[in-house]
Design an enzyme around this catalytic site. Structure first.
Site, short mmCIF file in Angstrom:
data_model
loop_
_atom_site.label_atom_id
_atom_site.label_comp_id
_atom_site.label_asym_id
_atom_site.label_seq_id
_atom_site.Cartn_x
_atom_site.Cartn_y
_atom_site.Cartn_z
N MET A 156 0.91 -1.24 -0.03
CA MET A 156 -0.12 -0.02 -0.09
C MET A 156 0.88 1.22 0.13
O MET A 156 0.44 2.43 0.24
CB MET A 156 -0.71 -0.16 1.38
N GLY A 157 2.09 1.15 -0.28
CA GLY A 157 3.09 2.36 -0.40
C GLY A 157 3.73 2.63 0.67
O GLY A 157 3.62 1.84 1.84
N GLY A 163 11.77 -2.74 5.53
CA GLY A 163 10.69 -3.97 5.45
C GLY A 163 10.19 -4.15 4.14
O GLY A 163 10.50 -5.41 3.48
N HIS A 164 9.52 -3.19 3.28
CA HIS A 164 9.18 -3.81 2.13
C HIS A 164 10.26 -3.95 1.06
O HIS A 164 10.06 -4.84 0.21
CB HIS A 164 8.46 -2.19 1.59
N LYS A 191 5.84 -11.58 7.36
CA LYS A 191 5.30 -12.41 8.71
C LYS A 191 4.82 -11.34 9.49
O LYS A 191 4.12 -11.66 10.53
CB LYS A 191 6.24 -13.14 9.24
N ARG A 238 2.56 2.60 9.56
CA ARG A 238 2.00 3.35 10.67
C ARG A 238 2.71 3.84 11.78
O ARG A 238 2.32 4.76 12.48
CB ARG A 238 0.74 2.66 11.06
O1 PAF Z 1 -0.34 -5.82 3.59
C1 PAF Z 1 -0.51 -4.96 2.85
O2 PAF Z 1 0.10 -3.92 2.60
C2 PAF Z 1 -2.04 -4.98 2.38
O3 PAF Z 1 -2.80 -5.61 3.13
C3 PAF Z 1 -1.97 -5.63 0.98
C4 PAF Z 1 -1.43 -7.12 1.12
C5 PAF Z 1 -1.13 -5.03 -0.01
C6 PAF Z 1 -3.43 -5.83 0.11
O4 PAF Z 1 -3.99 -4.41 0.30
#
Ligand code: PAF
Length: 279
Positions: A26-27, A32-33, A145, A184
């Site tokens: 979700m940007g 971590g991403h 996870k 967040r």
């Molecule tokens: O974990 C997230 O960022 C969201 O729940 C996902 C998997 C991208 C779905 O909108």
């Protein structure tokens, strides 16, 4: 990196790709991403990421409008990770008409823990993930996870619908003080940020008690909730569950050394944090 918003253009771009590795987000990307992107690269090629803040998974009183959006900074980070395509649809692109067909996870998994406190959340998640899978048609997809229950629900969905997408789990990325990285975390004040690692410390204390042989999980959970509440947290749950189905372990599960995980969600000020630890 190609930035694509239309489903049709995405399909044209990925036609013939048989080993696509996909990371939906979700940007507001953090380290971590980016670790998910690196893991994706080890499992497939090309790597496709998506950024879409999915309204369907937010409750009416949740933070959809103020969810942090930082598109250009995200693009720069993904470029550096060598991502081939960023799929960034608008709501009109992904939901050109109201999304009336939805995927609803079974109640015993979708309505517990996060699902109990965020009704409809997992239906929103599975619906968008199935749709994104249908757009990208990945061979593998990577999920963290940190969102333990989400990972399990998506894995089960993929299996039950016989989707040709293998779900890969990535370890939680933590700050040096133990706080799990999350978009967040940016909502936290300085004082709250200093307090936030207590959540992970609490998980570690719970895990240690279980490892030491205490099987009175209700008592352990109650004490952990009390500790958080005394420190001005507002905990939704601290729950010790079986890793394979997220149900509470029975005496016979303990006797058979069932694999466990402790999960928590708690509010600090206005920010709701979640975390978990495998025991
Ligand atoms: O974990 C997230 O960022 C969201 O729940 C996902 C998997 C991208 C779905 O909108």
């Amino acid at each position: 990196m190609k930035i694509i918003s239309s489903i049709e253009e995405l399909r044209d771009q990925l036609r013939g790709q048989l080993r696509t590795a996909f990371v939906p987000t979700m940007g507001n990307l953090h380290e971590g991403h980016l670790s998910l992107m690196r893991l994706a690269r080890r499992h497939g090629d090309p790597v496709v990421a998506s950024i879409f803040v999915n309204r369907l998974q937010f409750g009416p009183n949740e933070d959809f409008d103020k969810y942090p959006r930082s598109f250009q900074a995200d693009v720069d980070k993904l470029e550096k990770e060598g991502v081939y395509v960023l799929f960034a649809p608008t709501e009109k692109d992904l939901y050109p008409e109201p999304q009336e067909y939805r995927v609803r996870p079974p109640d015993d998994l979708g309505n517990i823990l996060e699902g109990e406190f965020r009704p409809g959340f997992f239906t929103g998640v599975t619906t968008v993930v199935l749709k994104l899978f249908s757009c990208v048609q990945p061979k593998v997809a990577v999920f963290g996870k940190k969102d333990y229950q989400q990972l399990m629900i998506i894995r089960n969905m993929s299996k039950q619908f016989a989707l040709p997408t293998e779900i890969i789990a990535a370890e939680t990325w933590r700050a040096e003080d133990g706080l799990a990285l999350s978009s967040r975390n940016g909502y936290l004040t300085e004082a709250e940020r200093a307090e936030a690692p207590v959540l992970y410390q609490t998980l570690n204390e719970v895990a240690q008690e279980v490892r030491d042989g205490n099987t009175n999980i209700l008592e352990i959970e109650r004490r952990a909730m009390e500790k958080l509440a005394k420190r001005q947290w507002n905990p939704d749950y601290v729950s010790i569950r079986k890793r394979d189905n997220l149900q509470a372990p029975s005496a016979s599960d303990f006797a058979q050394n069932a694999e466990l995980v402790v999960l928590t969600a708690a509010k600090l000020g206005n920010t709701r944090l979640i975390d978990n630890l495998e025991i």
